[in-house]
Write an enzyme that holds these catalytic residues in place. Structure first.
Site: not given
Lengths: 704, 571
Positions: A312, A349, A386, A388, A400, A544
């Site tokens: 990653d 967020d 999405s 977003m 965003k 994951d």
């Protein structure tokens, strides 16, 4: 435990129990797991019986025969000792783990209290082992977490020193990738509501104990194959030695049973047979001391074979997380308006990027954090599909996300967000000019290796937030090293291809997968595997989990979700993704040690033949004295020296078996040349010198 | 040793090497079913044969089916051959009125010829009818060789294919090996041999009156055709008892040289087929190089030992090398080279009596066979035997690069190791086990002509030659007894099928695996390092097993001889 317990190879506290264990391991039921040493034990027992008979009946050469038998038993004991020492180191670690698993009590929440937001004081105290999967408990400051679980509400700092050895507390919180808590760790501040995910006896610490103790140790595929080879070689030497009595009788002589047994035991691959399981245990142990738990030896072996490493970008290749560094509005929008919208969209967020936007908005434009509840806003979480996230408030919608994702969402069906006066917003039209401008800005940011994050409000593109990545120091050299090891590195990132390419070039990875969804990741692993390659990756999030399960080596971060930890076959307690590289090295080291000692063991046979064959047949073919190239003093001293060498070499090689042969990333050919020289050629030469020296000692001491 | 001797050895190696590539390319095309020069002629014949047998040539077989077909084929071949030998007195083409072959000898001979061993407990011209020679033996000379090639090609496919269950069709491989490789080569070769003076006739023997007026019967027969396949197919069974030492089997220096070349030709070229089919010719050259190192070492020792002679004879004033049991026509180098070639390649044809070699000179042929006939080896058998050693070598040392062992992208795991060890184990069991039996049983002790270590070597040589499917005899051993006929036959059968079937099992297991692409971390198997490793593993694992036996046979005989000691004759 781990960091602190960097015990020296022969810790006095370990040696005592190991000596005792070496004797208790003589139990044939245990010995039979190791075919080569089992055979040695059987012939040692058999010759002992013959010896007892001879003592009673009054035979000849009793002192010599007795010494040979003694060394046969030492050979078995030394092998057991090697295994006991290797296990002992794990046992010491298991002890310290057990202490953390002392009887705990739990504050069980039932009914409404079990739901997030429910009352906290209505708990009932129950013994920890009584908890079942699915129970919800409350853990407050000072409490030990009773069992493995998932935080469903609250944030707390937790001391996980019991499993990681790291005393700095870590944050555990509901949602996101840091929701897993481990039984036996302690909450230091605040409180959390935890849903139990593991029953007593099968918790993470239980499994750790079983693993480090070697109780759950099963032979790995390569070990099984090696055991077959060793068993096969043992049978070959049964034929070689078993036919000697007939040959001798043809020549008019007879060979004492003890001498035949001595030849047989020195020829069969006792060195590797004795050390094989110690090598395996030590390999697991090296990982544990490195704070990585392998759920099976198979995973460690697979690590040595890895062809492709999926890394990653975030946290592995780049430092920590991306930070917002600038607001880049489109024409006609002020930077402040963009910052305001971006901040609103990021309020709920919890990702580091989201937080950095809130911080930047406050730093640059003094926009203060607002409370979601008072705004009556609904958070729209990020999904991998999405790509977003955002917020709906006051009849207005802010999103965003990745530039292409945001533009695509505007191109597709409009989102009904209001009625009446704001009907304009019912038909959000993609402003082609703004879209073009956004793309231009995004490209500029991406070319610089940054990540553009588009912000749109009610279907109107406002601008881009510039997120920046910083590549870790020294990572480039690590990748170069991996390339020399023959391992291809692939960087996985959610970034767009251009950003990804810039960072990939800076970090020196071989390839990258941009705008990766969990499905892409899985597909990439499958594609590599279809080409016969072994893939290693690490991950922490629930999304994951499928990829972790599919990968041949899946390292889950200890901070990760329960799902991720279950899916991987290794857990990194330090949650340091860079460790994947060391894990590969440890796997290679394990395999190399096995190969080196097998080669050494087989190469040893040359000298042993030259010691014993002339000694054996000298009585009836004195001409064979010419083959006594070492000039050993007498037939008896020659045979005794060979068997003593054979036993002592086991002890001498225990440190190497436990520490492992050092791996150097110099390419396979150079590595093989070096190891063949050291262990192959060395294996042929060392016993000539060793047996000669022992012969001198044996003669000086008048042992034979 | 002379310069001219070494030049002869060097010339030999050069000619064999020159043949590797063209023959390898041709055989690769044959076994992959591509068009070859001979396809216009042989293609219709091949297809006709399939139609006759009701065989679909595209129908491939799983390794078990492949091995099953092979075993059934050989059992039937065994029964037919046994029947011919037992009934030869009443069958046609028996001008010398040979009587039926005794049951134990027929059993031994049948086992011998289906296993490509061609051990002969009998004298050909005094025991067998022309029908037995041609329909019985020559026929098996072709088919046992073709079957060996088929197994080798199947094993190669195991390495070259990925994720598949099938290895090809035994029937197709067998047909192609016979039709495209052995038959055309033999036809040309037979004509060459006839030109050199080898008889090819169905007429009875000729009576001649010697200068002293005595009557001499000169045996004749369809010799040239059998000699051609005996060498090309590494069979080794001679038409005459004296084998390639007989002037009618090996008339000229040129014939001798070509015969030596023809022993190695197909076996050496198969390494190239291997390289081509796995997609990297260097892999084939590496295998051939390992064979070459062992070969040259063997030639050097035998040539040196024979040229040096024995101190006992030197003491009697007979200076020079050891010419006992050698044809003066071929001399020391021609005999020593032939001996090493024929034992390295599982051929067993001899142009000198190995029994009369010096102790060390005779030890090399013994070691060549004990290693399992992998120095070029029998056609096909040499390659699959060598690849079994490769599996073991890779498994032991491959770990030392820090990966689980892999060869040509194939992981070497438990199943391959198990089968490889089975293949390696059966040889010492047969060679040492039966020798141990024969050296204590009266029936065994009655065999050797010499006492002491040399008699021991004679017994050891017989079982070694049988289990390794070589077929050459040390002579000196009276082997046409119930005990030797039956135990040697058993050794031949085990030595052939307990190596061949595990090799096919390995092939099946490998074919099912994925091929891991090579990287900087992969063990390179085409360089000198690999060759050295392989030679080391062969010498230590394959050779050391026999060290005690060799010490009691040729080594002690040599040391005693150097000291001027002999062992009483009788025995």
């Amino acid at each position: 435990m781990a960091h602190a317990s960097q015990k020296s190879l022969f810790d006095a506290a370990l040696l005592g129990p190991a000596c005792i264990n070496a004797v208790t391991k003589l139990d044939p039921r245990q010995m039979v797991k190791n075919p080569v040493m089992f055979v040695v034990e059987v012939v040692a027992a058999f010759t002992t019986l013959l010896f007892v008979r001879d003592v009673v009946a009054g035979g000849q050469n009793l002192a010599f025969t007795g010494q040979i038998i003694l060394w046969l038993w030492f050979t078995v004991l030394f092998a057991n000792f090697a295994e006991a020492v290797a296990e002992g180191r794990g046992k010491a670690q298991a002890e310290s783990l057990r202490r953390t698993r002392t009887e705990t009590t739990a504050k069980l929440l039932t009914g409404a209290a079990a739901l997030p937001g429910g009352p906290r004081d209505a708990h009932r105290v129950v013994p920890g082992p009584d908890l079942k999967v699915g129970d919800v408990v409350l853990v407050e400051a000072g409490d030990l977490i009773p069992s493995d679980g998932e935080v469903i509400e609250g944030v707390a700092s937790v001391n996980e020193a019991a499993i990681t050895g790291e005393s700095a507390p870590v944050i555990r919180e509901s949602g996101g990738d840091r929701s897993a808590v481990t039984g036996g760790t302690q909450v230091l501040s605040d409180w959390i509501r935890v849903r139990i995910t593991a029953a007593a006896g099968s918790t993470f610490i239980d499994r750790m104990i079983a693993l480090v103790e070697g109780a759950a140790r099963q032979k790995t595929p390569n070990e099984i194959a090696l055991n077959i080879l060793l068993a096969g070689l043992t049978i070959v030497f049964v034929f070689a030695v078993g036919s000697i009595p007939s040959f001798a009788s043809y020549a008019g002589g007879a060979i004492p049973m003890t001498v035949l047994v001595a030849l047989f035991v020195t020829l069969i691959p006792t060195t590797i047979g004795a050390l094989l399981s110690a090598i395996g245990i030590a390999g697991m142990d090296r990982l544990v001391r490195f704070n990585v738990l392998a759920m099976s030896g198979r995973a460690v072996e697979a690590a040595g074979d890895v062809d492709t490493l999926l890394l990653d970008k975030t946290g592995t290749i780049t430092l920590g997380n991306r930070q917002a560094t600038a607001f880049r509005p489109v024409r006609g929008v002020t930077a402040e308006a963009l910052a305001d919208a971006a901040q609103l969209a990021s309020l709920a967020d919890e990702t580091p990027e989201g937080r950095s936007i809130v911080v930047l908005a406050k730093e640059q434009y003094g926009i203060r954090a607002r409370d979601m509840a008072s705004l009556a806003a609904t958070f729209v979480p990020f999904t991998a599909q999405s790509r977003m996230s955002g917020i709906d408030l006051d009849g207005s919608s802010i999103r965003k996300g990745a530039v292409e994702a945001v533009i695509a969402s505007l191109e597709s069906a409009p989102v009904p967000i209001a009625t009446g006066a704001t009907a304009r917003a019912l038909h959000p039209r993609l402003d082609m000019v703004a879209a073009q401008e956004i793309r231009a800005i995004a490209e500029e940011i991406a070319k610089a290796g940054g990540t553009p994050l588009a912000v749109a409000r009610d279907g109107q593109l406002l601008g881009v937030v510039h997120l920046k990545d910083i590549v870790k120091g020294g990572i480039r050299e690590r990748f170069a090293e991996l390339r020399r090891m023959g391992i291809r590195t692939v960087m996985i990132t959610g970034d767009n291809p251009m950003t990804a390419a810039a960072i990939a070039a800076e970090a020196g990875v071989d390839d990258f997968l941009a705008q990766a969804t969990p499905e892409d990741k899985l597909a990439l692993i499958r594609k590599e595997q279809a080409q016969g390659k072994l893939v290693a990756m690490c991950g922490d999030g629930t999304n994951d989990a499928p990829a972790l399960a599919q990968a041949d080596v899946g390292v889950a971060m200890n901070t990760g979700t329960v799902a991720a930890r279950e899916a991987g076959n290794m857990v990194d307690l330090d949650s340091d993704p860079t460790k994947l590289i060391e894990i590969v090295e440890i796997g290679k080291q394990l395999l190399m040690t096995r190969g080196a000692l097998t080669t050494f063991s087989i190469a040893n046979d040359v000298a042993k033949y030259f010691a014993i064959i002339p000694a054996m047949f000298l009585a009836f073919y004195p001409q064979l004295q010419t083959l006594n190239v070492m000039g050993l003093a007498s037939p008896q001293s020659a045979i005794l020296s060979a068997i003593i060498f054979n036993a002592l070499i086991i002890v001498a090689l225990i440190p190497l078996a436990l520490k492992g042969v050092r791996y150097r990333a110099v390419g396979a050919a150079a590595l093989l040349r070096r190891n063949l020289l050291v262990y192959g050629l060395g294996g042929i030469l060392v016993p000539f010198v060793g047996i000669k020296l022992i012969d001198l000692a044996v003669t000086a001491l008048h042992l034979a | 040793m002379t310069l001219i001797g070494w030049i002869q050895i060097a010339l030999y190696c050069a000619v064999v090497l020159a043949l590797v590539k063209p023959l390898g390319l041709y055989m690769t095309r044959v076994f992959t079913g591509e068009r070859t020069l001979l396809s216009p002629v042989l293609g219709p014949v091949e297809r006709g044969l399939y139609r006759l047998a009701g065989l679909d040539e595209r129908q491939e077989q799983h390794w078990l089916a492949y091995a099953g077909a092979m075993v059934v084929f050989h059992i039937l071949g065994f029964l037919v051959l046994y029947g011919i030998l037992r009934l030869q007195a009443v069958l046609p083409l028996n001008p010398a009125d040979q009587s039926a072959v005794a049951p134990d000898l027929a059993f031994n001979t049948s086992a011998s010829f289906i296993t490509n061993t061609n051990w002969q407990s009998y004298g050909g011209e005094s025991t067998l009818s022309y029908l037995s020679q041609m329909l019985g033996l020559t026929h098996q000379n072709f088919l046992s060789a073709a079957s060996g090639m088929a197994a080798a090609v199947a094993l190669i496919r195991g390495f070259s294919r990925a994720s598949t269950r099938t290895l090809g069709s035994f029937w197709v491989d067998l047909t192609r090996a016979t039709l495209y490789v052995l038959l055309p080569l033999c036809i040309v070769y037979t004509l060459f041999l006839v030109w050199q003076g080898i008889p090819q006739t169905l007429g009875a023997s000729v009576d001649a009156t010697t200068l002293e007026g005595a009557k001499q019967t000169i045996a004749l027969g369809p010799v040239a055709s059998q000699v051609a396949i005996k060498l090309l197919g590494t069979n080794g069974g001679g038409f005459f008892n004296a084998n390639a030492a007989h002037p009618f089997e090996n008339p000229t220096a040129l014939a001798n040289f070509v015969q030596m070349v023809s022993i190695f030709a197909i076996g050496a070229a198969l390494t190239n087929v291997f390289g081509r089919m796995v997609g990297d010719e260097r892999q084939g050259w590496a295998i051939l190089a390992a064979m070459g190192v062992l070969f040259i070492a063997g030639v050097a020792v035998t040539y040196w030992a024979e040229a040096a002679g024995t101190p006992l004879l030197h003491g009697l004033g007979l200076e020079g090398g050891n010419l006992e049991g050698k044809e003066v026509r071929f001399g020391i180098v021609g005999s020593a080279l032939f001996a090493v070639i024929t034992t390295a390649a599982s051929c067993g044809a001899v142009n000198a009596m190995h029994d009369s070699f010096t102790a060390l000179g005779g030890m090399i042929p013994l070691i060549n066979m004990q290693l399992g006939e992998i120095i070029v080896g029998g056609v096909g058998a040499g390659l699959y035997g060598m690849l079994i050693f490769v599996v073991v070598a890779i498994f032991v040392a491959g770990l030392m690069v820090g990966r689980t062992p892999e060869y040509l992208g194939k992981k070497i795991e438990a199943k391959e190791v198990k089968m490889a060890m089975l293949g390696i184990l059966c040889l010492p069991l047969m060679m040492l086990g039966f020798t141990a039996l024969a050296t204590v049983l009266p029936a065994g002790l009655a065999g050797p002509a010499n006492a002491g270590p040399h008699g021991f070597s004679e017994i050891l040589y017989a079982y070694t030659s049988a289990a390794a499917n070589n077929g050459s005899a040390f002579a000196g051993l009276s082997a046409n007894t119930l005990f030797y006929n039956s135990t040697l036959a058993l050794a031949m059968l085990v030595g052939r099928f307990f190596v061949k079937i595990p090799a096919l099992a390995i092939a099946g297991s490998l074919a099912a695996k994925k091929t891991v692409p090579a990287s900087a971390g992969t063990f390179p198997t085409h360089g000198g390092l690999f060759v050295g490793l392989l030679v080391g593993v062969i010498v230590i694992i394959g050779g050391l097993t026999f060290f005690p036996a060799l010490a009691l046979g040729p080594i002690v005989e040599h040391l005693a001889g150097q000291a001027g000691q002999t062992f009483a004759t009788g025995g």
